[in-house]
Motif scaffolding. Sequence first.
Motif, PDB file in Angstrom:
ATOM      1  N   LEU A  64       0.825  -1.206   0.000  1.00  0.00           N
ATOM      2  CA  LEU A  64       0.000   0.000   0.000  1.00  0.00           C
ATOM      3  C   LEU A  64       0.861   1.260   0.000  1.00  0.00           C
ATOM      4  CD1 LEU A  64      -2.799  -0.736   2.629  1.00  0.00           C
ATOM      5  CD2 LEU A  64      -3.119  -0.289   0.198  1.00  0.00           C
ATOM      6  N   LEU A  65       0.490   2.219  -0.832  1.00  0.00           N
ATOM      7  CA  LEU A  65       1.110   3.541  -0.747  1.00  0.00           C
ATOM      8  C   LEU A  65       0.543   4.235   0.488  1.00  0.00           C
ATOM      9  CD1 LEU A  65       0.978   4.772  -4.459  1.00  0.00           C
ATOM     10  CD2 LEU A  65       2.981   4.021  -3.160  1.00  0.00           C
ATOM     11  N   PRO A  66       1.294   5.141   1.100  1.00  0.00           N
ATOM     12  CA  PRO A  66       0.791   5.838   2.292  1.00  0.00           C
ATOM     13  C   PRO A  66      -0.480   6.640   2.005  1.00  0.00           C
ATOM     14  CG  PRO A  66       3.157   6.183   2.019  1.00  0.00           C
ATOM     15  CD  PRO A  66       2.664   5.506   0.773  1.00  0.00           C
ATOM     16  N   LYS A  67      -1.298   6.796   3.049  1.00  0.00           N
ATOM     17  CA  LYS A  67      -2.534   7.585   2.941  1.00  0.00           C
ATOM     18  C   LYS A  67      -2.198   8.982   2.438  1.00  0.00           C
ATOM     19  CE  LYS A  67      -6.716   8.734   5.449  1.00  0.00           C
ATOM     20  NZ  LYS A  67      -7.550   8.414   4.311  1.00  0.00           N
ATOM     21  N   GLU A  68      -3.083   9.496   1.590  1.00  0.00           N
ATOM     22  CA  GLU A  68      -2.978  10.840   1.006  1.00  0.00           C
ATOM     23  C   GLU A  68      -1.932  10.952  -0.107  1.00  0.00           C
ATOM     24  OE1 GLU A  68      -5.118  13.384   1.767  1.00  0.00           O
ATOM     25  OE2 GLU A  68      -6.108  12.017   3.152  1.00  0.00           O
ATOM     26  N   THR A  69      -1.266   9.842  -0.476  1.00  0.00           N
ATOM     27  CA  THR A  69      -0.308   9.903  -1.577  1.00  0.00           C
ATOM     28  C   THR A  69      -1.036  10.316  -2.842  1.00  0.00           C
ATOM     29  OG1 THR A  69       1.105   8.187  -0.624  1.00  0.00           O
ATOM     30  CG2 THR A  69       1.332   8.578  -2.985  1.00  0.00           C
ATOM     31  N   LEU A  70      -0.523  11.335  -3.511  1.00  0.00           N
ATOM     32  CA  LEU A  70      -1.080  11.833  -4.763  1.00  0.00           C
ATOM     33  C   LEU A  70      -0.304  11.217  -5.913  1.00  0.00           C
ATOM     34  CD1 LEU A  70      -3.056  13.846  -6.140  1.00  0.00           C
ATOM     35  CD2 LEU A  70      -1.180  15.501  -6.079  1.00  0.00           C
ATOM     36  N   CYS A  71      -1.006  10.573  -6.840  1.00  0.00           N
ATOM     37  CA  CYS A  71      -0.348   9.935  -7.985  1.00  0.00           C
ATOM     38  C   CYS A  71      -0.375  10.891  -9.168  1.00  0.00           C
ATOM     39  CB  CYS A  71      -1.040   8.630  -8.333  1.00  0.00           C
ATOM     40  SG  CYS A  71      -0.875   7.436  -7.009  1.00  0.00           S
ATOM     41  N   GLU A  72       0.765  11.032  -9.812  1.00  0.00           N
ATOM     42  CA  GLU A  72       0.914  11.985 -10.915  1.00  0.00           C
ATOM     43  C   GLU A  72       0.995  11.309 -12.281  1.00  0.00           C
ATOM     44  OE1 GLU A  72       1.006  15.286 -10.431  1.00  0.00           O
ATOM     45  OE2 GLU A  72       1.282  15.388  -8.265  1.00  0.00           O
ATOM     46  N   ASP A  73       1.295  10.010 -12.335  1.00  0.00           N
ATOM     47  CA  ASP A  73       1.524   9.363 -13.622  1.00  0.00           C
ATOM     48  C   ASP A  73       0.803   8.019 -13.669  1.00  0.00           C
ATOM     49  OD1 ASP A  73       2.587   9.131 -16.187  1.00  0.00           O
ATOM     50  OD2 ASP A  73       4.435   8.210 -15.479  1.00  0.00           O
ATOM     51  N   GLU A  74       1.557   6.926 -13.631  1.00  0.00           N
ATOM     52  CA  GLU A  74       0.963   5.587 -13.639  1.00  0.00           C
ATOM     53  C   GLU A  74       1.194   4.923 -12.297  1.00  0.00           C
ATOM     54  OE1 GLU A  74       1.628   3.004 -16.923  1.00  0.00           O
ATOM     55  OE2 GLU A  74       1.525   4.617 -18.394  1.00  0.00           O
ATOM     56  N   VAL A  75       0.259   4.041 -11.940  1.00  0.00           N
ATOM     57  CA  VAL A  75       0.347   3.354 -10.656  1.00  0.00           C
ATOM     58  C   VAL A  75      -0.442   2.049 -10.736  1.00  0.00           C
ATOM     59  CG1 VAL A  75      -1.670   4.532  -9.660  1.00  0.00           C
ATOM     60  CG2 VAL A  75       0.132   3.682  -8.145  1.00  0.00           C
ATOM     61  N   LYS A  76       0.003   1.061  -9.964  1.00  0.00           N
ATOM     62  CA  LYS A  76      -0.739  -0.190  -9.827  1.00  0.00           C
ATOM     63  C   LYS A  76      -1.796  -0.005  -8.746  1.00  0.00           C
ATOM     64  CE  LYS A  76       3.268  -3.012 -10.912  1.00  0.00           C
ATOM     65  NZ  LYS A  76       4.206  -4.022 -10.456  1.00  0.00           N
ATOM     66  N   ALA A  77      -2.889  -0.779  -8.853  1.00  0.00           N
ATOM     67  CA  ALA A  77      -3.945  -0.685  -7.849  1.00  0.00           C
ATOM     68  C   ALA A  77      -4.703  -2.000  -7.748  1.00  0.00           C
ATOM     69  CB  ALA A  77      -4.918   0.441  -8.212  1.00  0.00           C
ATOM     70  N   TYR A  78      -5.213  -2.243  -6.542  1.00  0.00           N
ATOM     71  CA  TYR A  78      -6.176  -3.305  -6.316  1.00  0.00           C
ATOM     72  C   TYR A  78      -7.554  -2.656  -6.248  1.00  0.00           C
ATOM     73  CZ  TYR A  78      -2.638  -6.773  -4.843  1.00  0.00           C
ATOM     74  OH  TYR A  78      -1.597  -7.661  -4.785  1.00  0.00           O
ATOM     75  N   PHE A  79      -8.587  -3.432  -6.628  1.00  0.00           N
ATOM     76  CA  PHE A  79      -9.967  -2.959  -6.579  1.00  0.00           C
ATOM     77  C   PHE A  79     -10.829  -3.990  -5.877  1.00  0.00           C
ATOM     78  CE2 PHE A  79      -8.190  -0.395  -9.844  1.00  0.00           C
ATOM     79  CZ  PHE A  79      -8.935   0.765  -9.886  1.00  0.00           C
ATOM     80  N   ARG A  80     -11.886  -3.491  -5.202  1.00  0.00           N
ATOM     81  CA  ARG A  80     -12.825  -4.378  -4.516  1.00  0.00           C
ATOM     82  C   ARG A  80     -14.245  -3.841  -4.678  1.00  0.00           C
ATOM     83  NH1 ARG A  80     -12.113  -6.540   1.689  1.00  0.00           N
ATOM     84  NH2 ARG A  80     -13.876  -7.972   1.693  1.00  0.00           N
ATOM     85  N   ILE A  81     -15.145  -4.727  -5.030  1.00  0.00           N
ATOM     86  CA  ILE A  81     -16.550  -4.380  -5.227  1.00  0.00           C
ATOM     87  C   ILE A  81     -17.193  -4.158  -3.858  1.00  0.00           C
ATOM     88  CG2 ILE A  81     -18.766  -5.218  -6.104  1.00  0.00           C
ATOM     89  CD1 ILE A  81     -16.915  -6.919  -8.108  1.00  0.00           C
TER      90      ILE A  81
END
Length: 124
Positions: A64-81
């Motif tokens: 996990l990236l730290p809370k409030e991290t702002l992404c400026e370009d590309e990033v990996k992510a998990y998703f949950r319904i």
Amino acid sequence: MKLAMVEEWVYEQPDFAAQLKVIPQPKTGISLLRQGMKHDFMYEGDKNCAWMIHYALLDAERNLLPKETLCEDEVKAYFRIVNPALRVKHKQRIKVGITFYVVAGSHKVSEGVVTEVLHLVDEN
């Protein structure tokens, strides 16, 4: 009882993984993709239909990236319904390679491509 942050809840049992590319906002040129925000999910081709599928932004090692991290370009992510009753509907649509958007209201925050289906294939 300690309440989990949305990204921690997603991270503990993600339904799928994706690669996200930030879409800078037209008027400001800045990114709205930030760890801890509860933006929605919109399939490519859908016009006015967003789903409550939340994300957790990850570093290169899938931590996990730290809370409030702002992404400026590309990033990996998990998703949950968020709504378990809609899992069957999303199982029919979420496949490796599909394109989607992370949205905040009518604003596209990032474009994503599903890279891996994870717990979405589970029965529960």
